[in-house]
Motif scaffolding. Sequence first.
Motif: not given
Length: 279
Positions: A6, A223, A227, A235, A244
Amino acid sequence: MGLKSEDEILHNSMTEDDPNSNIQFNKAAKQTRWGPRHAGAKELASQYTAGKRLQEVGCFYLTLILMAFNGIQLLRYFQIENWYYILPAALLGILSADFFSGLVHWAADSWGSVELPIIGKAFIRPFREHHIDPTSITRHDFIETNGDNFAVTIPALANMAFKFLTYSPEEIMATYNWECYVYLLAIFVSLTNQFHKWSHTYFGLPLYITLLQDLHIILPRKHHRIHHVAPHETYFCITTGWLNYPLEIIRFWTTLENVIESLTGHKPRDDDLKWASKS
């Protein structure tokens, strides 16, 4: 090539403290990529109509009535000794809501056009607006944010209400665990865009909302920012976000896109890029 973490995906793509204040630029064209002043964002926002608002209001109140009625009936028939069936059914409802949120989000992000009859302006338009003005959702009221999600739960909730009104107590108990699954699915589907909105809200959230985000019970802010790294190709699940990473590991969305492109010749997110390029 392995999956990026991430932090690797987010590095140099958005500000850490408040990504809503960040405006991303196309360096080659020196063109604003995000924000309410973007030409595409202005045009898309202007297409929210009074008729659309009326539909959202009607669906919102009908859903609330059905939820209240079905919730009372579920409490009426609740039996504590069945908790070990009810809990897994409820958790499966939440997981299903997360998956369906990803499926709908991926489909609307990747395919179709705002110019399509009926569903274009009513359904696809908000997805296009959101990518070029991610903060727009934070300026929508509760009904505009959640009206469409409330609407899609009406058939399932109406069917459940019909069963409670017409089935015998024995028939209701025979399907009770299923109804618990459907009810939790409907609740989390209805609130998916609210969780999504909160993931873009960096100031003024109640402590209990940020705690739910930090515990990853609802969609966390950091999180979901993955996207919003262009070209918005990963995601997609926005209810809890639990699915995801597993879906990314198996390349679920990429495989679907490759199959559709090979069968139709259409490239994913062409329409999304068209709106983003407006100036």
